[in-house]
Design an enzyme around this catalytic site. Sequence first.
Site, PDB file in Angstrom:
ATOM      1  CB  SER A   1      -8.816   2.031   5.069  1.00  0.00           C
ATOM      2  OG  SER A   1      -9.206   3.380   5.077  1.00  0.00           O
TER       3      SER A   1
ATOM      4  CB  SER B   1      -7.277   4.623   2.327  1.00  0.00           C
ATOM      5  OG  SER B   1      -6.811   3.878   3.433  1.00  0.00           O
TER       6      SER B   1
ATOM      7  CE  LYS C   1      -3.900   2.166   2.408  1.00  0.00           C
ATOM      8  NZ  LYS C   1      -4.908   2.046   3.479  1.00  0.00           N
TER       9      LYS C   1
END
Length: 469
Positions: free
Chosen positions: A175, A151, A76
Amino acid sequence: MDICAVSAAELSRRMASATWTARAVMEAYLDRIATVNPGLNAIISLRPAADLLAEADAADRSPRRGWLHGMPLAVKDVVATKGLRTTYGSPLHADFVPEADDLIAARMRATGAIFIGKTNTPEWGHGSHSYNPVQGVTRNPYDPTRTAGGSSGGAAAALAARLVPVADGSDTMGSLRNPAAFCNVYGFRPTWGLVPQDAVGDTFINTITTDGPMARSPEDIAHFLEILAGPYPETPLGRAAEAYSSLLDTDIKGKRIGWLGDWDGAYPVEDGIQYLCRTALSVFEDLGARVEPIQAPLPAEELWESWTVLRSAINAHAKRDLLEDPEKRALTKPETLWEIETGLTRTTADLFRASEIRSRWYAAAARLFDRFDALALPSAQVWPFPTDWTWPRDVAGRQMDSYHRWMEIVIPVSLIGLPCLSIPAGFGANSLPMGVQLFGPTGSDARILAMGHAYHRATDWPSQRPPVL
C-alpha cells in the site's frame, strides 16, 4: 516560483529562513486543492480555510518546532487524528471524530505540521484501489479514468498533483508501493519496527503491517522518516532511527542489484511492465552498479500460502465483530468479510507452517544479500486500471482467485518486513506510470534510500507533471 511544486526539503528550508511564510504556503496549497482536487478526490474531510489560515498565522508567530513546521499535511484516513474526521472508508465510522491522535499523527503534529484534511483509502485499507462508500473513488492525476492504487491511493494522488508536500501511508500488501508506482512518486516501506505502531490490541503477532513515508523524492522521504521513525516504549521490537537525510550522498559504483523479474514466471505481469522496469534499472548500471538477473529463491506458491494464512488470521481476530454483529456485517464490504471468514478457519498447524515458510524465505533472502546490495521486482503486476473496476479479475490472461492475488508481487517484501523503496520507472506506451521495488536486508533503510537518491538525481521522473496540472 510555484510554492506547491518545490520539494518538501526546499519548502522547509525556505520557511525556516522566513523566505516564505506559513500563510503564503497554506494559501498556495488551498488554491491548488480548490482547483485540482474536485477532479481527483485525493484529499477528503478538508477543514475550513479560515481555520487553516489562522493556524498558519499562529505558526508564523511561534518558534519553529521541526522540519514540518507550518507545512500543510493530509493524513491517511486509517490514522486517527484528534478533532478531524477519520472514517477508515467505512460507513460504520462515517461521522467518527477521534479524541486523540494515533502515534504517527502525534509525531507529525509535534514537528509543526498543520493537518488540512485526510487522504482517501479503500474501506479498512483492504485492496489496492482507493474507493469506499463514504468518500467515493480517488482518481489518478496522470489519467483520471484510472485508479490511483491503494490503500495509500489518496496520498499518492495528492503528491503527484502537488496538493501536499509529503504524505504518510501504510503498507501491509504494497500500500506504500503500488500507489506510488501508479502515480509516479516514491513510496518507502521501512524495516518492520522502525516506525512503531500504537499500543492498541496486538503488538507482537502482526509483523506484516507498517506505516511509512511517501514523497516526490528520496530526500523528502528521508527527512519525513526521521520524524516517523524511532522506538515507542509502549510497543515491543522497536528499532532506532538514523539521520537518513545526511546519509544520502553515497557513491553506488560497484553496488550489485539482483533482478527477480516475474519470479521465474510465477507472477503474471501485463505487457510492457517488465521491460520498463528493467530499463529503469539500467540507470543504476549507468551509475556504475551491476544488475544481474537471478532465479526465484523459493516457490511463489509457498510464499502465497504463508501470506494468506497470516493475513487472514490477523484480520479475522482483529475485525471479528464486523462479521458477528449483523448491523456491522451489513455495512462491511465483501472482501473484508471474506478475509475474516477465511481467517477463522485457520488452525494452529496452518499458522506454524506459515511461520516456517517465511522463516525459510528470510534465511534465503539473507543469503542473497551476501551477494547483492539490493534486490528488485516490479512494484505492480498491472497498469493503473479503470476506476469503475473493483479489482482486476485476470492478469495477462491468468484468472485471479482472490481480490488481492493481482498484488502478489509485493509479498516477498511484506512477508519478512524488509525495507523497500518503490522508485518511479517512467511511463509505458500507454502513457501510464509504473515503478520498481528496490529492497534490501533488515536495517538497510539508509542504503536503499541512498541508492534511490542517486537514481532520482539521474532521472527525476516526478518532475513530469500530470495532465491535471
